[in-house]
Scaffold this motif. Structure first.
Motif, mmCIF file in Angstrom:
data_model
loop_
_atom_site.group_PDB
_atom_site.id
_atom_site.type_symbol
_atom_site.label_atom_id
_atom_site.label_comp_id
_atom_site.label_asym_id
_atom_site.label_seq_id
_atom_site.Cartn_x
_atom_site.Cartn_y
_atom_site.Cartn_z
ATOM 1 N N LYS A 20 0.840 -1.186 0.000
ATOM 2 C CA LYS A 20 0.000 0.000 0.000
ATOM 3 C C LYS A 20 0.879 1.240 0.000
ATOM 4 O O LYS A 20 0.969 1.978 0.987
ATOM 5 C CB LYS A 20 -0.950 -0.016 1.192
ATOM 6 N N ALA A 21 1.501 1.458 -1.135
ATOM 7 C CA ALA A 21 2.465 2.552 -1.262
ATOM 8 C C ALA A 21 1.800 3.815 -1.816
ATOM 9 O O ALA A 21 0.852 3.743 -2.608
ATOM 10 C CB ALA A 21 3.608 2.122 -2.176
ATOM 11 N N GLN A 22 2.300 4.960 -1.418
ATOM 12 C CA GLN A 22 1.771 6.236 -1.894
ATOM 13 C C GLN A 22 1.905 6.375 -3.406
ATOM 14 O O GLN A 22 1.118 7.065 -4.044
ATOM 15 C CB GLN A 22 2.491 7.396 -1.202
ATOM 16 N N GLU A 23 2.917 5.730 -3.979
ATOM 17 C CA GLU A 23 3.169 5.851 -5.415
ATOM 18 C C GLU A 23 1.995 5.375 -6.260
ATOM 19 O O GLU A 23 1.793 5.864 -7.379
ATOM 20 C CB GLU A 23 4.436 5.068 -5.789
ATOM 21 N N TRP A 24 1.226 4.425 -5.751
ATOM 22 C CA TRP A 24 0.080 3.937 -6.533
ATOM 23 C C TRP A 24 -0.917 5.057 -6.791
ATOM 24 O O TRP A 24 -1.628 5.031 -7.814
ATOM 25 C CB TRP A 24 -0.613 2.794 -5.800
ATOM 26 N N LYS A 25 -0.969 6.040 -5.909
ATOM 27 C CA LYS A 25 -1.923 7.136 -6.080
ATOM 28 C C LYS A 25 -1.517 8.100 -7.188
ATOM 29 O O LYS A 25 -2.291 8.964 -7.579
ATOM 30 C CB LYS A 25 -2.073 7.898 -4.758
ATOM 31 N N THR A 26 -0.289 7.954 -7.680
ATOM 32 C CA THR A 26 0.187 8.828 -8.749
ATOM 33 C C THR A 26 0.064 8.175 -10.125
ATOM 34 O O THR A 26 0.403 8.790 -11.136
ATOM 35 C CB THR A 26 1.662 9.214 -8.513
ATOM 36 N N ILE A 27 -0.425 6.933 -10.177
ATOM 37 C CA ILE A 27 -0.533 6.186 -11.434
ATOM 38 C C ILE A 27 -1.968 5.724 -11.624
ATOM 39 O O ILE A 27 -2.572 5.173 -10.700
ATOM 40 C CB ILE A 27 0.386 4.943 -11.441
ATOM 41 N N PHE A 28 -2.512 5.954 -12.809
ATOM 42 C CA PHE A 28 -3.867 5.469 -13.116
ATOM 43 C C PHE A 28 -3.729 4.118 -13.813
ATOM 44 O O PHE A 28 -3.213 4.027 -14.924
ATOM 45 C CB PHE A 28 -4.598 6.453 -14.028
ATOM 46 N N TRP A 44 -10.542 -10.332 -9.856
ATOM 47 C CA TRP A 44 -9.171 -10.747 -9.562
ATOM 48 C C TRP A 44 -8.396 -9.702 -8.750
ATOM 49 O O TRP A 44 -7.570 -10.053 -7.919
ATOM 50 C CB TRP A 44 -8.412 -11.022 -10.863
ATOM 51 N N PHE A 45 -8.637 -8.431 -9.026
ATOM 52 C CA PHE A 45 -7.720 -7.395 -8.531
ATOM 53 C C PHE A 45 -8.376 -6.321 -7.674
ATOM 54 O O PHE A 45 -7.718 -5.343 -7.325
ATOM 55 C CB PHE A 45 -7.026 -6.716 -9.716
ATOM 56 N N HIS A 46 -9.644 -6.466 -7.333
ATOM 57 C CA HIS A 46 -10.363 -5.369 -6.681
ATOM 58 C C HIS A 46 -9.659 -4.866 -5.423
ATOM 59 O O HIS A 46 -9.616 -3.656 -5.167
ATOM 60 C CB HIS A 46 -11.786 -5.802 -6.327
ATOM 61 N N ASN A 47 -9.113 -5.756 -4.632
ATOM 62 C CA ASN A 47 -8.491 -5.363 -3.368
ATOM 63 C C ASN A 47 -7.013 -4.991 -3.491
ATOM 64 O O ASN A 47 -6.388 -4.608 -2.498
ATOM 65 C CB ASN A 47 -8.650 -6.481 -2.337
ATOM 66 N N ASP A 48 -6.474 -5.098 -4.695
ATOM 67 C CA ASP A 48 -5.061 -4.755 -4.877
ATOM 68 C C ASP A 48 -4.883 -3.244 -4.853
ATOM 69 O O ASP A 48 -5.644 -2.509 -5.502
ATOM 70 C CB ASP A 48 -4.547 -5.305 -6.205
ATOM 71 N N PRO A 49 -3.891 -2.730 -4.162
ATOM 72 C CA PRO A 49 -3.722 -1.270 -4.032
ATOM 73 C C PRO A 49 -3.377 -0.570 -5.339
ATOM 74 O O PRO A 49 -3.590 0.640 -5.455
ATOM 75 C CB PRO A 49 -2.583 -1.136 -3.021
ATOM 76 N N TRP A 50 -2.862 -1.304 -6.326
ATOM 77 C CA TRP A 50 -2.472 -0.664 -7.595
ATOM 78 C C TRP A 50 -3.650 -0.396 -8.514
ATOM 79 O O TRP A 50 -3.560 0.436 -9.430
ATOM 80 C CB TRP A 50 -1.446 -1.513 -8.344
ATOM 81 N N LEU A 51 -4.796 -1.069 -8.312
ATOM 82 C CA LEU A 51 -5.936 -0.926 -9.217
ATOM 83 C C LEU A 51 -6.702 0.359 -8.898
ATOM 84 O O LEU A 51 -7.299 0.486 -7.834
ATOM 85 C CB LEU A 51 -6.873 -2.130 -9.096
ATOM 86 N N THR A 52 -6.669 1.305 -9.837
ATOM 87 C CA THR A 52 -7.336 2.593 -9.628
ATOM 88 C C THR A 52 -8.833 2.477 -9.831
ATOM 89 O O THR A 52 -9.630 2.934 -9.006
ATOM 90 C CB THR A 52 -6.771 3.654 -10.590
#
Length: 254
Positions: A20-28, A44-52
């Protein structure tokens, strides 16, 4: 690996997909599923932090649009979902448009009236055999003049004018005549209006409590048609419309 590679390329940092990194919030980032309308990125990915945002592909399943979006919006934590690939206008053969502009409009408006955050238009071939739109060849630009493609401007105008991001899903507004699948009616409300999308010409019994005035919005022309409020609260599209939006101005708090 998909998300980690994008993060590395964009941020220069090595981030694990589950962090759960802050960097994910800078990438769509979203994920394009395989076309099964109720098996989408959220499976598959709903709970993954990278999925915007989640993405849906209904493709040929024109009757599954609202179900797919509503299913996504039931998941927690809540994430936006978009219809990334519906059925293509003109698909079927180069001579016959088996997917019409009406089909395209239904998919688009049902997407937003179901709570979706986006819709992608697509075209296959026009009557002259040009296309498809998703391939940079064979005069693909001419498909932007197809009927359904041109009518997307009225979708955008309506959504922006009515501040669709503030809509609240309100299925209780439709008392009877809901329709199903591609013909499903859908309703939302704002602080000052009730809005009902009629996907076909069947009448609907509508809760018009507190309604001061009413009109129809033509999804084909972008024009508004004022109407009288029916005494029996049964609303019918004007003869010239194949689908449309019932706009009801309400008393504040109703």
């Amino acid at each position: 690996a998909l998300a980690e590679g994008l993060a590395k390329g964009i941020t220069g940092k090595s981030i694990h997909w589950y962090q759960k990194a802050q960097e994910w919030k800078t990438i769509f980032i979203t994920y394009h599923p395989d076309g099964s309308p109720l098996i989408n990125s959220s499976n598959w990915f709903h709970n993954d932090p990278w999925l915007t945002v989640n993405m849906i592909e209904t493709n040929t399943h024109k009757d599954k649009v609202s179900n797919a979006i509503i299913n996504d919006l039931k998941k927690q934590p809540l994430k936006p979902t978009i219809l990334g690939e519906g059925h293509y206008e003109g698909i079927g053969s180069k001579e016959t448009d088996t997917v019409s502009a009406l089909d395209v409009r239904r998919q688009a408006y049902q997407s937003f009236f179901s709570g979706g955050a986006g819709f992608t238009y697509g075209a296959y071939y026009n009557l002259k055999g040009n296309g498809p739109l998703f391939s940079p060849s064979n005069n693909w630009e001419t498909l932007l003049s197809m009927e359904g493609a041109r009518q997307m401007q009225y979708l955008r105008t309506f959504l922006e004018d009515e501040k669709w991001w503030e809509w609240q899903s309100s299925p209780e507004i439709i008392i009877d005549g809901h329709g199903v699948g591609a013909q499903e009616k859908l309703a939302v409300r704002t602080t000052s209006k009730k809005l009902v999308y009629f996907a076909d010409t069947t009448p609907g019994l509508i809760d018009d409590t507190g309604v001061q005035s009413a009109s129809w919005y033509s999804t084909e022309t972008g024009k508004t048609i004022p109407i009288l409020i029916p005494e029996d609260s049964v609303y019918r599209l004007p003869d010239q419309l194949k689908d449309g939006i019932l706009i009801m101005q309400i008393v504040q708090g109703q």
